[in-house]
Design a protein around this motif. Structure first.
Motif: not given
Length: 294
Positions: A38, A48-49, A52, A64, A67, A70-71
Motif C-alpha cells: 500500500y 479506506e476499508c 468501502l 479489508y 482491500k 486489491q492492493e
C-alpha cells in the motif's frame, strides 16, 4: 468426516483467544503486509476499508479482505504461502511463545485437560504462519480465510468472522462439534453430556469486538478476561468492559511465567478441577437417587 469430540473422564478447560492486540501487540496485517503493498500509511488503509464497507453496505471484514487482495495486484502474488510468510513475522506479546504448552502442562498436573482455541476476525492463514500456529498450539483456529485455486492463489473469501458470529464457535467448542459446517452444533445435548460446559470456558480479548463472546461466557458461569498492552498501560477499554459487566477480570497482556495473567489462569484451572469434582459427586448422587426410586 466431521470432527466431533465427546466428553471423557477428565474435565476439559477451553481457553479461547482473540488474536490482534490479545496475543499480538498490533493488527497482523499491519506488521509488514500493508507496508509492502500500500502506498499510503496504515491508518489510511483502514480508513479506506471502512469507507468501502460503509458506502457499499459490506461487512467490514470482507472489506479489508477485498482491500488486501486489491492492493496486492501487480505487486505480490496473493497466495496462501505469502500470507503464512507474513504471519511468521507477526510479533507476539511476552511469554506467548511457550504459554500454550506451559498452561497445558499445568492443567495436566492437576487432572484438567487444557485446550487452546483462537476465535479471530484476522486471517487464519497468517495465524497459521506464526510460531504457535506452526507448532500446533491451537486445537482449532477459527478466523477469516480465503479460498485458493490450484496454484494456491486466493480467489474468494472462504470464511469471514466478525464480532457477532464469533459466538457460534463457543457453542461448537462447548459441544465438541468443531467443524464449521457441521449442523450438529444445533443439536440438543443433555447438560451431563456437554463436553465443555460454559463454566469451563475462558475467553481472553482486548476490545469491543470481543464483547459478545465475553458476555456469553460471563453470563453462563465462565471466565472472561480483558487484556491491555503493558507498555502503553492504557486500561480505558478494560475498565469500561469491567464496569459494564462484560468481563470478570483484567490483566496486562504478559504471558510470562508468574505474571498476573499466568497466576489468574492457573487459579481458574485449579477452580475447574475443584468444581468438576463437585459436579461428579452431584451426578453420582442424582443417579443413585433415581436408581433407588425404581
Amino acid at each position: 468426516m466431521a470432527t466431533r469430540k465427546t466428553k471423557g473422564d477428565k474435565p476439559v478447560l477451553a481457553i479461547c483467544y482473540d488474536f490482534d492486540k490479545t496475543l499480538s501487540p498490533d493488527d497482523m496485517q499491519a506488521q509488514g503486509y500493508i507496508q509492502k503493498v500500500y502506498d499510503g500509511d496504515i491508518a489510511s488503509f483502514w480508513a479506506e476499508c471502512d469507507k468501502l464497507a460503509l458506502e457499499d453496505g459490506m461487512d467490514s471484514n470482507l472489506a479489508y479482505m477485498y482491500k488486501m487482495k486489491q492492493e496486492a495486484e501487480g505487486r505480490v502474488i496473493f497466495s496462501r504461502n505469502m500470507l503464512e510468510d507474513y504471519g511468521s513475522k507477526v510479533a507476539l506479546f511476552p511469554g506467548v511463545e511457550d504459554w500454550f504448552e506451559r498452561i497445558r502442562s499445568y492443567g495436566a498436573k492437576i487432572g484438567v485437560i487444557v485446550e487452546h482455541y483462537v476465535i479471530s476476525s484476522g486471517l487464519k492463514e497468517m495465524i497459521e504462519g506464526t510460531s504457535p500456529g506452526k507448532a500446533g498450539a491451537f486445537e482449532r483456529i477459527y478466523a477469516s480465510s480465503f479460498y485458493y485455486n490450484e496454484r494456491g492463489v486466493a480467489v474468494w473469501p472462504a470464511q469471514v468472522i466478525n464480532y457477532t458470529n464469533k459466538t457460534q464457535f463457543l457453542f461448537r467448542i462447548s459441544k465438541g462439534v468443531l467443524d464449521v459446517n457441521d449442523p450438529g452444533v444445533n443439536d440438543f445435548f443433555a447438560p451431563e453430556n456437554i463436553r465443555i460446559p460454559f463454566r469451563n470456558i475462558v475467553y481472553i480479548g482486548d476490545s469491543d469486538t470481543d464483547i459478545p463472546c465475553m458476555k456469553l461466557v460471563n453470563v453462563n458461569g465462565g471466565h472472561s478476561i480483558g487484556v491491555y498492552n503493558s507498555e502503553s498501560c492504557d486500561k480505558t477499554k478494560v475498565h469500561k468492559m469491567l464496569t459494564e459487566n462484560r468481563i470478570k477480570y483484567f490483566a496486562p497482556a504478559d504471558y510470562t511465567e508468574n505474571s498476573e495473567l499466568d497466576k489468574l489462569v492457573k487459579a481458574i484451572i485449579e477452580r475447574t478441577a475443584a468444581n468438576e469434582f463437585l459436579e461428579s459427586i452431584y451426578y453420582e448422587c442424582k443417579k443413585d437417587c433415581e436408581t433407588d426410586d425404581l
